[in-house]
Each structure stands twice: as structure tokens, then as C-alpha cells.
Scaffold this motif. Sequence first.
Motif, short mmCIF file in Angstrom:
data_model
loop_
_atom_site.label_atom_id
_atom_site.label_comp_id
_atom_site.label_asym_id
_atom_site.label_seq_id
_atom_site.Cartn_x
_atom_site.Cartn_y
_atom_site.Cartn_z
N GLU A 1 0.87 -1.16 0.00
CA GLU A 1 0.00 0.00 0.00
C GLU A 1 0.91 1.22 0.00
N THR A 2 0.59 2.22 -0.82
CA THR A 2 1.40 3.43 -0.93
C THR A 2 0.57 4.64 -0.52
N SER A 3 1.20 5.54 0.25
CA SER A 3 0.56 6.78 0.67
C SER A 3 1.57 7.91 0.59
N GLU A 4 1.10 9.11 0.82
CA GLU A 4 1.99 10.27 0.87
C GLU A 4 2.81 10.21 2.15
N ASN A 5 4.09 10.48 2.03
CA ASN A 5 4.97 10.53 3.20
C ASN A 5 4.90 11.93 3.79
N MET A 6 4.47 12.02 5.03
CA MET A 6 4.35 13.30 5.74
C MET A 6 5.45 13.45 6.79
N ILE A 7 6.43 12.55 6.78
CA ILE A 7 7.45 12.53 7.82
C ILE A 7 8.74 13.15 7.29
N ALA A 8 9.00 14.39 7.68
CA ALA A 8 10.21 15.08 7.22
C ALA A 8 11.46 14.49 7.86
N ASN A 9 11.36 14.06 9.10
CA ASN A 9 12.51 13.51 9.82
C ASN A 9 12.16 12.13 10.35
N PRO A 10 12.61 11.06 9.67
CA PRO A 10 12.25 9.71 10.10
C PRO A 10 13.12 9.14 11.22
N ILE A 11 14.09 9.90 11.69
CA ILE A 11 15.01 9.38 12.71
C ILE A 11 14.25 8.92 13.95
N PHE A 12 13.19 9.63 14.31
CA PHE A 12 12.47 9.31 15.53
C PHE A 12 11.27 8.38 15.32
N VAL A 13 11.11 7.89 14.10
CA VAL A 13 10.03 6.95 13.82
C VAL A 13 10.60 5.54 13.93
N HIS A 14 10.03 4.77 14.84
CA HIS A 14 10.44 3.39 15.07
C HIS A 14 9.20 2.51 14.99
N TRP A 15 9.38 1.23 14.92
CA TRP A 15 8.24 0.32 14.79
C TRP A 15 7.23 0.54 15.91
N GLU A 16 7.73 0.72 17.12
CA GLU A 16 6.85 0.85 18.29
C GLU A 16 5.93 2.07 18.20
N ASN A 17 6.36 3.17 17.57
CA ASN A 17 5.52 4.36 17.49
C ASN A 17 4.98 4.62 16.08
N SER A 18 5.21 3.72 15.15
CA SER A 18 4.85 3.96 13.76
C SER A 18 3.35 4.11 13.53
N LYS A 19 2.53 3.44 14.33
CA LYS A 19 1.08 3.54 14.09
C LYS A 19 0.55 4.95 14.30
N HIS A 20 1.31 5.79 15.01
CA HIS A 20 0.90 7.18 15.21
C HIS A 20 1.18 8.05 13.99
N PHE A 21 1.99 7.56 13.06
CA PHE A 21 2.41 8.34 11.90
C PHE A 21 1.84 7.84 10.58
N MET A 22 1.37 6.60 10.54
CA MET A 22 1.05 5.96 9.27
C MET A 22 -0.45 5.89 9.00
N PRO A 23 -0.81 6.05 7.71
CA PRO A 23 -2.23 6.12 7.31
C PRO A 23 -2.80 4.79 6.81
N TRP A 24 -2.40 3.65 7.37
CA TRP A 24 -2.78 2.38 6.78
C TRP A 24 -4.24 2.02 7.05
N SER A 25 -4.79 1.32 6.07
CA SER A 25 -6.16 0.83 6.21
C SER A 25 -6.18 -0.56 6.82
N VAL A 26 -4.99 -1.12 7.11
CA VAL A 26 -4.90 -2.46 7.70
C VAL A 26 -4.17 -2.36 9.04
N GLU A 27 -4.39 -3.33 9.88
CA GLU A 27 -3.72 -3.41 11.18
C GLU A 27 -2.31 -3.96 10.97
N LEU A 28 -1.32 -3.32 11.58
CA LEU A 28 0.06 -3.80 11.48
C LEU A 28 0.26 -4.98 12.42
N LYS A 29 1.09 -5.94 12.00
CA LYS A 29 1.36 -7.13 12.81
C LYS A 29 2.57 -6.89 13.68
#
Length: 173
Positions: A145-173
Amino acid sequence: MRNRIKTSLVVLVLALSVGADAADRIADPSTDRLVVHFGKPTYVQLHRYKKMFEKQPFSDAILMYYDNGIYKIISSGEEYYGVFVIDGRFDDERYTIHYASLPSTDWSNATAYHVLTFDSSKKHFEQSAVVPIDGRVPQQFGVFETSENMIANPIFVHWENSKHFMPWSVELK
């Protein structure tokens, strides 16, 4: 000599600098550091693997892309940066992206090379890879699935907090 070169290249500093001046120095010999600036955010993709490499069995992965060819990938078990070149465009029906990871612990402090071919009409991708530990990895595939990237600085995006940043229509595993 080979270890000395490898050691001096292992240190990598990724600095946020949207729209950085091309004249900026990227190598600083006084510190053995390479400074790579993020470009402007473009796209973000969720990859859901149906067939995976057994040594890295993380079914979901998120890739954040930047207009200067930098990417970051995160999953439940990996996180690293790299560079990419796209053959086509993200909005084409079919396109291929070539990835070279920067040295990371995920690849025994070396680089890895991946090629993914995307079919947007089927939301399907196929992946081939060559990694330093295992050589050529068996082909993998999945959906994306592809969406617009709204994250200017990805250094602080980690798996544990990614659901707060991502626009997915599916639940992450």
C-alpha cells in the motif's frame, strides 16, 4: 587496511535538512563521518510479505522515501537506512526500485542489495536480494500500500511508534 576502511565507513550520521544546499560538504575527514541529508518526503509504503526470508521473518515493513534517493525501513525486527533508484514512477502501473542498504547490524555491518518490482493494479510486489551473509536470497513477494509521506525527519520513527504516523487501512502485525 580493509578493516580500517570498513571501520571509517561504518560511522554514518543522518541529519535532517530538507532542501539542503547541494554545496554542503557531505564528508568530514576530521571526524570520519559521512553526513547525508534527507530530501523532501515523497511516499511511504507498507509491505506485507506473503513469502519471506526465514532469517528475517517480519511480515510487515514500512518504507519511507525521500526525493534525493534516501529511504528508511522499519519492521518489528529491523530498522536501517539506505539509498534507492526507481525505474519508473510510483504512480506507474509497474515500476522497479533498486535498494542499497547502508551498513547496518541487520546485514552484519555490511550493505545489502534488494530489487523490488511493483504491480500497482494488483497491489503486488516481488523481491530479490543479495546479502553479504547468505548471498542470493530466495525470491520473496507480498502486497503493498502506498501513501503520501508526511514525515520530514524519520530518525524518531520506530516500529513501536509507527502507528501514530502511518495512514494504513490495515492493522500492522
